[in-house]
Design a protein around this motif. Sequence first.
Motif, PDB file in Angstrom:
ATOM      1  N   ARG A 200       0.827  -1.201   0.000  1.00  0.00           N
ATOM      2  CA  ARG A 200       0.000   0.000   0.000  1.00  0.00           C
ATOM      3  C   ARG A 200       0.863   1.254   0.000  1.00  0.00           C
ATOM      4  O   ARG A 200       1.878   1.332   0.675  1.00  0.00           O
ATOM      5  N   LEU A 201       0.413   2.213  -0.787  1.00  0.00           N
ATOM      6  CA  LEU A 201       1.077   3.516  -0.785  1.00  0.00           C
ATOM      7  C   LEU A 201       0.326   4.365   0.232  1.00  0.00           C
ATOM      8  O   LEU A 201      -0.581   5.112  -0.092  1.00  0.00           O
ATOM      9  N   ASP A 202       0.701   4.168   1.502  1.00  0.00           N
ATOM     10  CA  ASP A 202      -0.053   4.854   2.558  1.00  0.00           C
ATOM     11  C   ASP A 202       0.874   5.746   3.371  1.00  0.00           C
ATOM     12  O   ASP A 202       2.027   5.955   3.007  1.00  0.00           O
ATOM     13  N   GLU A 203       0.349   6.238   4.476  1.00  0.00           N
ATOM     14  CA  GLU A 203       1.096   7.165   5.330  1.00  0.00           C
ATOM     15  C   GLU A 203       2.455   6.580   5.722  1.00  0.00           C
ATOM     16  O   GLU A 203       3.467   7.274   5.702  1.00  0.00           O
ATOM     17  N   ASP A 204       2.479   5.258   6.016  1.00  0.00           N
ATOM     18  CA  ASP A 204       3.725   4.604   6.424  1.00  0.00           C
ATOM     19  C   ASP A 204       4.783   4.676   5.326  1.00  0.00           C
ATOM     20  O   ASP A 204       5.938   5.034   5.571  1.00  0.00           O
ATOM     21  N   SER A 205       4.359   4.292   4.095  1.00  0.00           N
ATOM     22  CA  SER A 205       5.327   4.274   2.991  1.00  0.00           C
ATOM     23  C   SER A 205       5.852   5.682   2.733  1.00  0.00           C
ATOM     24  O   SER A 205       7.054   5.871   2.499  1.00  0.00           O
ATOM     25  N   ILE A 206       4.935   6.666   2.792  1.00  0.00           N
ATOM     26  CA  ILE A 206       5.349   8.046   2.533  1.00  0.00           C
ATOM     27  C   ILE A 206       6.384   8.478   3.569  1.00  0.00           C
ATOM     28  O   ILE A 206       7.400   9.087   3.258  1.00  0.00           O
ATOM     29  N   GLY A 207       6.100   8.077   4.837  1.00  0.00           N
ATOM     30  CA  GLY A 207       7.041   8.400   5.915  1.00  0.00           C
ATOM     31  C   GLY A 207       8.405   7.789   5.631  1.00  0.00           C
ATOM     32  O   GLY A 207       9.445   8.415   5.848  1.00  0.00           O
ATOM     33  N   ARG A 208       8.389   6.596   5.087  1.00  0.00           N
ATOM     34  CA  ARG A 208       9.651   5.929   4.818  1.00  0.00           C
ATOM     35  C   ARG A 208      10.420   6.649   3.688  1.00  0.00           C
ATOM     36  O   ARG A 208      11.611   6.879   3.790  1.00  0.00           O
ATOM     37  N   PHE A 209       9.697   7.007   2.640  1.00  0.00           N
ATOM     38  CA  PHE A 209      10.360   7.736   1.540  1.00  0.00           C
ATOM     39  C   PHE A 209      10.988   9.029   2.052  1.00  0.00           C
ATOM     40  O   PHE A 209      12.104   9.381   1.700  1.00  0.00           O
ATOM     41  N   SER A 210      10.225   9.723   2.915  1.00  0.00           N
ATOM     42  CA  SER A 210      10.704  11.020   3.408  1.00  0.00           C
ATOM     43  C   SER A 210      11.975  10.863   4.210  1.00  0.00           C
ATOM     44  O   SER A 210      12.787  11.789   4.294  1.00  0.00           O
ATOM     45  N   SER A 211      12.109   9.657   4.827  1.00  0.00           N
ATOM     46  CA  SER A 211      13.270   9.493   5.717  1.00  0.00           C
ATOM     47  C   SER A 211      14.544   9.170   4.936  1.00  0.00           C
ATOM     48  O   SER A 211      15.627   9.161   5.507  1.00  0.00           O
ATOM     49  N   PHE A 212      14.442   8.901   3.621  1.00  0.00           N
ATOM     50  CA  PHE A 212      15.665   8.625   2.845  1.00  0.00           C
ATOM     51  C   PHE A 212      16.570   9.849   2.837  1.00  0.00           C
ATOM     52  O   PHE A 212      16.099  10.982   2.737  1.00  0.00           O
ATOM     53  N   GLU A 213      17.846   9.567   2.867  1.00  0.00           N
ATOM     54  CA  GLU A 213      18.838  10.632   3.056  1.00  0.00           C
ATOM     55  C   GLU A 213      18.775  11.725   1.976  1.00  0.00           C
ATOM     56  O   GLU A 213      18.843  12.903   2.254  1.00  0.00           O
ATOM     57  N   ASN A 214      18.632  11.307   0.717  1.00  0.00           N
ATOM     58  CA  ASN A 214      18.767  12.276  -0.365  1.00  0.00           C
ATOM     59  C   ASN A 214      17.432  12.817  -0.870  1.00  0.00           C
ATOM     60  O   ASN A 214      17.371  13.451  -1.911  1.00  0.00           O
ATOM     61  N   VAL A 215      16.375  12.537  -0.104  1.00  0.00           N
ATOM     62  CA  VAL A 215      15.047  12.983  -0.540  1.00  0.00           C
ATOM     63  C   VAL A 215      14.709  14.283   0.159  1.00  0.00           C
ATOM     64  O   VAL A 215      14.920  14.425   1.352  1.00  0.00           O
ATOM     65  N   ASP A 216      14.231  15.290  -0.601  1.00  0.00           N
ATOM     66  CA  ASP A 216      13.911  16.536   0.098  1.00  0.00           C
ATOM     67  C   ASP A 216      12.420  16.873   0.071  1.00  0.00           C
ATOM     68  O   ASP A 216      12.003  17.816   0.716  1.00  0.00           O
TER      69      ASP A 216
END
Lengths: 403, 254
Positions: free
Chosen positions: A73-89
């Motif tokens: 699922r592309l949900d709040e959890d996944s979004i949180g994970r993407f945001s936590s990647f080092e090079n993602v702004d």
Amino acid sequence: MKLSVLFQIALKSIWGKKLRSILTIGGVVVGIGAIVFLVSVGYGLQNLIVEKATGLDALRIIDVSTVKSQIIRLDEDSIGRFSSFENVDNVQVVVNVPGRVKVGGSTTDTVVFGAPVEYLDLSGVKVDQGSVYENDSSNAIINSAALNVIGIKPEQYQTFLGKEVNIELVLLGELIATNDSPEEQTVNSEVTLTIGGIINDDNTPYIFVPLKVLTDQGIHNYSQAKVRVKDNSQLANVRDTIESLGFSTKSASDTVQQIDQIFSIFRIVVSGFGAIGLVVASLGMFNTLTVSLLERTREIGLMKALGAKRRDIFALFLFEALIISGIGGILGVIFGYALGETGNYVLNTLAVATGNEPVDIFQTPVVFVIGLFLFSLLVGFLTGLYPSRRARGLNPLDALRFE
Amino acid sequence: MASKHLVRLAHVSKDFTVGKNDVGVLKDVSLHIYPAEFTLLYGPSGSGKSTLLNTIIGLEPPTKGQVFVDGRDIAKLGEDARSDYRNRTVGVVYQQPHWVKTLNVIENVTLPLLIQGRSKNYSFARAEYSLQQVGMLEFAKRMPPQLSGGQQQKVGVARALVTEPELIVADEPTGNLDSQSSDEIMSILVELVKGYKRSVVMVTHELRFLKLADRAFSILDGELEQEYDKAALSKFLENYKEPLDILRKGNDET
């Protein structure tokens, strides 16, 4: 013998035959200049198309979606994970559901995008009339295609702003489902929103509403996320990581890569034309060096008789070739660059005069210029190799007696 | 009696292949050249004296025999090693003026030192001194072809001197010069022997220079015909004045 001394003697012998040297160097200048000019067109057009097709920001954005929405699922959890990647702004999401807009007696089927303002920014969505909504408002943005279908004419747009519309939503079960309740039914619902902005786009009807409008209706999953990386060099990395989590991704850089591929072929082809000039120039250089060798046979004999070693004579002639090709390379690059800049100036003057946007058709990357200069040295080296070897092998006594 | 020799030729032969035949230009020549002596190699044109000279300076390796200079057999050296030997041990004055045409007089004179890898400052200082020795310093910035034959030959001597070699060889240095220029060159060469204790070997067919020599070898048809030391030379000059004139005339015609 010191290389610096040999270099100076080589310089003097080139300077000593001014006309011949100028003509020889001129050949190299034209050859290298032609390549610079032609390849600059290649780079210029490529950049132009890439910029127009994508906009520079788009090269930093990864579109993330899910193919197996029941499992990943592309949900709040996944979004949180993407945001936590080092090079993602920046990570923004959108939900799209089928819907129906009702205005007065008319209705039209439309796609309803639920998205925060930040997503609109990231996607480059621009409102032509009215304004963008606030995230917690109940305003909506509609496009002209939808308005067309429900019979609103362009001259009525201004008065249509601020009108309330009813939107029927079809909330798909897979968008409502969560890990706790994975099986959800599709439900219909209806919201009333105020039209705050209009986008001129006649393709397919759609409407943008604040994300909150849809989440308030019970939607937990998103259709798509846009992940922006800090620098486009990190795009591939981040993309791999996201894909390894089971999501599928797309990026404008895919298109750019294709454009790049096409243009690298184009550049090779046009360089080929320029290279013809360079081949002719190197033949001229070869001729000059060979004639110079014949003329100076006695000098070579003398230098050997005075104690010059084989490698000294070899270096002397190689220096001459490198000086000719080096000067030719530098001047050729300047010549080609100047020609391109003149082309830009003329075209831009014309563009401005005819009311168009100025563009640079000729672009000359520095790396390419340096590379081409080194290439001209390489051509000089290869061209100089044979005469240098012949000079090196001359017998001093025969050379001294040479008439 | 002369002291230890500087150059020793031992049974040197040189053949040239012309068509299918080997022509012997030098035939079993053995001789000694001593330090601080003026040595003449004389003989008619085609006698092989220039070839003999080229053998000594390592431009013409012998077919047979050995050429010892300073105790080293230079016939055995490779091309680069012979170049190095020429550069450091021998100064050569050619009959024809040879120049690197894009360089001026003093630059041409510095060449042997620059070839050694000496600094420019050192080389130019030495070249100035050398030009001064032959009285050509004022022409330092000229281009060599602008000078007269005699002046060019003096610069040639300066170039031969610049590395301070022990051995100076000259191949008919006065061959193309008027008598005044010839005398100037000769007096410079004699001064090198008397004043600077160099060993000068000169090829000539002008017998009038015999009176300047400490030693002379007459070469005929590639063979060493006769060696004269100082005493033999003065005897020779005393007794054979008339035949000398006849010889000289005969050679001038060739």
